[in-house]
Structures are given as structure tokens and as C-alpha cells.
Enzyme design. Structure first.
Site, PDB file in Angstrom:
ATOM      1  N   ASN A   1       0.850  -1.200   0.000  1.00  0.00           N
ATOM      2  CA  ASN A   1       0.000   0.000   0.000  1.00  0.00           C
ATOM      3  C   ASN A   1       0.881   1.243   0.000  1.00  0.00           C
ATOM      4  O   ASN A   1       2.107   1.143  -0.034  1.00  0.00           O
ATOM      5  CB  ASN A   1      -0.958  -0.027   1.197  1.00  0.00           C
TER       6      ASN A   1
ATOM      7  N   ASP B   1      -4.379  -5.998   5.151  1.00  0.00           N
ATOM      8  CA  ASP B   1      -5.504  -6.746   5.726  1.00  0.00           C
ATOM      9  C   ASP B   1      -5.562  -8.164   5.163  1.00  0.00           C
ATOM     10  O   ASP B   1      -5.983  -9.086   5.839  1.00  0.00           O
ATOM     11  CB  ASP B   1      -6.818  -6.016   5.422  1.00  0.00           C
TER      12      ASP B   1
HETATM   13  O1  C5P Z   1      -9.138  -2.116  11.100  1.00  0.00           O
HETATM   14  P1  C5P Z   1      -8.093  -1.232  10.524  1.00  0.00           P
HETATM   15  O2  C5P Z   1      -7.082  -1.972   9.707  1.00  0.00           O
HETATM   16  O3  C5P Z   1      -8.592  -0.047   9.789  1.00  0.00           O
HETATM   17  O4  C5P Z   1      -7.354  -0.645  11.813  1.00  0.00           O
HETATM   18  C1  C5P Z   1      -6.281   0.202  11.706  1.00  0.00           C
HETATM   19  C2  C5P Z   1      -5.356  -0.006  12.848  1.00  0.00           C
HETATM   20  O5  C5P Z   1      -5.143  -1.402  13.042  1.00  0.00           O
HETATM   21  C3  C5P Z   1      -4.003   0.572  12.600  1.00  0.00           C
HETATM   22  O6  C5P Z   1      -3.537   1.069  13.813  1.00  0.00           O
HETATM   23  C4  C5P Z   1      -3.142  -0.605  12.136  1.00  0.00           C
HETATM   24  O7  C5P Z   1      -1.780  -0.432  12.471  1.00  0.00           O
HETATM   25  C5  C5P Z   1      -3.775  -1.737  12.879  1.00  0.00           C
HETATM   26  N1  C5P Z   1      -3.745  -3.010  12.176  1.00  0.00           N
HETATM   27  C6  C5P Z   1      -2.970  -4.024  12.651  1.00  0.00           C
HETATM   28  N2  C5P Z   1      -2.970  -5.237  12.020  1.00  0.00           N
HETATM   29  C7  C5P Z   1      -3.708  -5.432  10.920  1.00  0.00           C
HETATM   30  C8  C5P Z   1      -4.505  -4.397  10.428  1.00  0.00           C
HETATM   31  C9  C5P Z   1      -4.511  -3.183  11.076  1.00  0.00           C
HETATM   32  O8  C5P Z   1      -2.276  -3.832  13.642  1.00  0.00           O
HETATM   33  N3  C5P Z   1      -3.679  -6.606  10.322  1.00  0.00           N
END
Ligand code: C5P
Length: 411
Positions: free
Chosen positions: A207, A276
Site C-alpha cells: 500500500n 488486511d
Molecule cells: O481495522 P483497521 O485496519 O482499519 O485498523 C487500523 C489499525 O489497526 C491501525 O492502527 C493498524 O496499524 C492496525 N492493524 C494491525 N494489524 C492489521 C490491520 C490493522 O495492527 N492486520
């Protein structure tokens, strides 16, 4: 902080004595190295008087070299600052040439280098200068400015040297060494940058995160006295001095690295934009383009934030939410769903967020919020770390050894 201040031959060199004073006011020990053309604009008498050290200018000065050789100077420096930096010195550093004392020190040092360009706006926008600027940045050299405004040549545009106080503040902000402050004695773990999920040996999904916000958070936490571990995905940023950096590639690597060091951490700043989803399996050989269309099976990556927030002896957790729309709504629902203590929300899109040096955010917690106007990520990170620390101490009390987690993915 030991600062080698390189002064080169631009009219802005007349501001150098003021710059020396500003650096010294902040506790810098300044050794001036000036080029021959700088001497056309400012005298070594003035510079020696304000810096309190004999000015160096000649690589072949036997007596000065005996006292402290150019190699010793390069080692002595915690930071090399070149201000004003002409187009010529930028080109010379890019080329790796070392025809004078200043560029020789730049080649021989392991210290961070910052340059504050100052030149006519046409010279600054010349493709050659811009190409050199880009190379310097890619090599991790900090470019401070230039500012925009009226110039000594009577024209107006980008090319003015930043004001001495701004340069001095930026230099002390490079994260050189550890400060004393709100987080002295606290261990802070920060994730930053993107992750890279391999499809085959030559392709991957990633990304647009630059890592700038996370690195700025790491520097700000260190400036507040914290012991910082920065777990970084692939970025092209210089490693901040005084901070332990662990390089990772995939979300799974980042998850493992985080859990390896989170045990005794007081603060966890996850500024990473973690993927993700990742390809279900990495093909061993390069995928050939035999079909008209193809699909890749994706599986969920581990959620590092959720896993840390769910720890039994849970740290104070703060998340960042980078959203393209309904920023506050999505951020608040993430705050609740992931049971975080705070979330830092910002909008991202083509026009803002990712590779930009500036950001504006809204910080949300259970019963409050605070908005931060657009500022440089460096400035913003200082304010955010301060707020996080204040919220943390409010939640846990100031006389304990609290644990604090900050999680972010805004950059
Ligand atoms: O749910 P989302 O991905 O939008 O959440 C964002 C937060 O979750 C960010 O702080 C990101 O660093 C963390 N995150 C994580 N592990 C993932 C996805 C997001 O720690 N696999």
C-alpha cells in the site's frame, strides 16, 4: 549535540552567525566548516566568536588537522548541517566528490546529514537541482526547506533559506540522541510503514504508506525520553539515531516482531498500514501470463492491534484510522470494536495523507476528542505523543510505571 555546521557560498550565509546562536541556545556544540566561497559572504572572525571554536575551511591545514583531523571531525559529529546549501554543494554530495573539507567530512561520516538549500528560485527548480534533491532524499539526507518568498536577487519564489530558528528546531528534531521528558524510563514499541505480501518471487501486494508518520512518532517518543523499538515495514526513510529499528516485510513478520518485544513495553505505537489480506500461498516460481484473466486467493492477515489490545495485562492502546470517508464515524467504531484507549483518525486520499509531509488528525477516546490542525508530521507527532502520554497518565496515575499502547496507520 555535536554539530558540524557546513556553510557554503550563498548570500544566506550572512544569517550563519544567527544560526550558530540558535543551535547553541538549544545545547549544540557547533564546529563550523566553511567553503572558500562562503568566506565571500561571512567572516570567520564573526563565526569563531559566536561558535567559540576556530573555523575550519582548509583540508590541507596541517595544524588544524593535527588537532582534529577531518576523519575525527566526521566521527565527532552527531549531525552534519549544511546551511546555506548551494546547488553546487548538493551536486557535489550527490556525485560523491570530496574536493574540499566539507564534502570530505560528508563522505566520511556516519552521522545524519541535513541540508538547508538556499538559492535563486530558478536554480532551485532547475531539473538538475531537483534530481539532486531527490537523490539526496533517497539516501536519507534531510532537506530542510527551502522557504518561499522574496529573494536577495529581487525575485520571488522557492529558494529562500529557512529561518535560523526553524533550521535549529528541525536539526534537534532529527531524533539525534535521546531526550528527557514525559516518557523517560518508558519502553515504547512502534510499528510503521506498509507491509509487503508476496504473490510470487517477483510480485507483491502493498500500500501507499510512506512510514513518515510512524517514524515521526518514534522520534517524538524518543525525544520525550522513551526507549523506542521501531518495527518498520519496507520504507525508504533513514533509521532514526538512538532508536532500535527492526525491519520486517510481511504482516506475519510484523506480528511476530511485535509480540517478541511487547511483553515489557509501556507503549506500543502501531503506526503501520498493515495489509488486511495476503495471497493464500506464495507461488514458488514467477506466474506466467498464459491466461486472459486470473484471480488470486487472499486470506486475512493477523490483526496486530487487536492482538495487543486483547492481551491479559493490556497496555493503554491507541489506534490510528486512515479513512477515505466518514473518518470520525469509522474511527469511533474501530475504537469501540477493538477496545482501544485512543484512536487517531485522519483522511487519506490522492490529495492528502500518504507520502505527504503534513497531516491533520482527530484524536478520539471514550469520552472526548481533540482535533489537530494541519501541521508537519514531525510537529504533529510531538503533540500526539504528548497527548497520548497525558491521557495515559490520567488513566493510570503518574506515580506508577504504566503501560501504554499507541497504534497507528495514518501514513
Ligand atoms: O481495522 P483497521 O485496519 O482499519 O485498523 C487500523 C489499525 O489497526 C491501525 O492502527 C493498524 O496499524 C492496525 N492493524 C494491525 N494489524 C492489521 C490491520 C490493522 O495492527 N492486520
Amino acid at each position: 549535540m555535536n554539530i558540524v555546521l557546513g556553510i557554503t557560498g550563498g548570500i544566506a550565509a550572512y544569517k550563519a552567525p544567527d544560526l550558530v546562536r540558535r543551535l547553541k541556545e538549544r545545547g549544540g556544540d557547533v564546529q563550523i566548516v566553511m567553503t572558500a566561497s562562503a568566506a565571500e559572504f561571512v567572516t570567520d572572525t564573526a563565526l569563531q566568536a559566536v561558535s567559540g571554536r576556530p573555523v575550519r575551511s582548509n583540508l590541507w591545514d596541517k595544524e588544524a588537522e593535527r588537532a582534529m583531523s577531518h576523519i575525527e571531525l566526521a566521527r565527532w559529529a552527531d549531525v552534519i548541517l549544511i546551511a546555506p546549501a548551494t546547488a553546487e554543494v548538493m551536486a557535489r554530495i550527490v556525485s560523491g566528490g570530496a574536493p574540499d573539507l566539507l564534502t570530505t567530512i560528508c563522505l566520511a561520516t556516519e552521522a545524519p546529514i541535513a541540508v538547508a538549500p538556499a538559492m535563486n528560485h530558478v536554480m532551485w527548480s532547475n531539473p538538475a537541482t531537483q534530481a539532486n534533491r531527490k537523490v539526496l532524499e533517497e539516501r536519507g539526507i534531510h532537506i530542510l526547506g527551502p522557504g518561499v518568498g522574496s529573494q536577495a536577487c529581487g525575485e520571488t519564489g522557492a529558494g529562500r533559506m529557512l529561518e535560523p530558528d526553524t533550521i535549529a528546531a528541525a536539526v534537534f528534531d532529527l531524533g539525534v540522541g535521546k531526550g528527557e521528558g514525559l516518557l523517560t524510563g518508558k519502553k515504547v514499541v512502534i510499528t510503521a510503514g506498509p507491509t509487503r505480501e508476496p504473490i510470487d518471487p517477483v510480485r507483491y501486494i502493498t500500500n501507499r504508506s510512506s512510514g513518515k508518520m510512524g517514524y515521526a512518532m518514534a522520534r517524538a517518543a524518543a525525544a520525550q525520553g522513551a526507549d523506542v523499538i521501531l518495527i518498520s515495514g519496507p520504507v525508504s526513510l533513514p533509521e532514526p539515531p538512538g532508536i532500535e529499528v527492526r525491519k520486517v516485510v510481511t504482516a506475519a513478520d510484523m506480528f511476530d516482531a511485535t509480540h517478541e518485544c511487547i511483553g515489557d513495553a509501556d507503549i506500543f505505537v502501531a503506526a503501520a498500514a498493515v495489509a488486511d489480506y495476503r495471497p493464500a500461498d506464495m507461488k514458488k516460481q514467477k506466474i506466467k501470463k498464459n491466461e486472459e484473466s486470473m484471480s488470486i486467493d487472499l486470506v486475512r492477515c493477523p490483526d496486530i492491534l487487536a492482538s495487543v489490545a486483547a492481551l491479559d495485562v493490556g497496555p493503554f492502546t491507541v489506534g490510528f484510522a486512515a479513512e477515505t470517508e466518514k473518518v470520525d464515524d469509522y474511527a469511533r467504531s474501530k475504537l469501540e470494536k477493538k477496545a482501544l484507549d485512543m484512536i487517531i483518525a485522519n483522511r487519506v486520499g490522492d490529495d492528502c495523507g500518504f507520502d505527504s509531509d503534513d497531516n491533520s488528525v482527530n484524536v478520539l477516546w471514550a469520552d472526548g476528542e481533540q482535533r489537530f490542525a494541519e501541521a508537519s508530521k514531525t510537529e504533529l507527532a510531538h503533540d500526539l505523543i504528548e497527548l497520548v502520554a497525558r491521557r495515559f497518565y490520567a488513566a493510570r496515575g503518574t506515580d506508577t510505571q504504566p503501560r501504554l499502547t499507541v497504534i497507528a496507520n495514518t501514513d
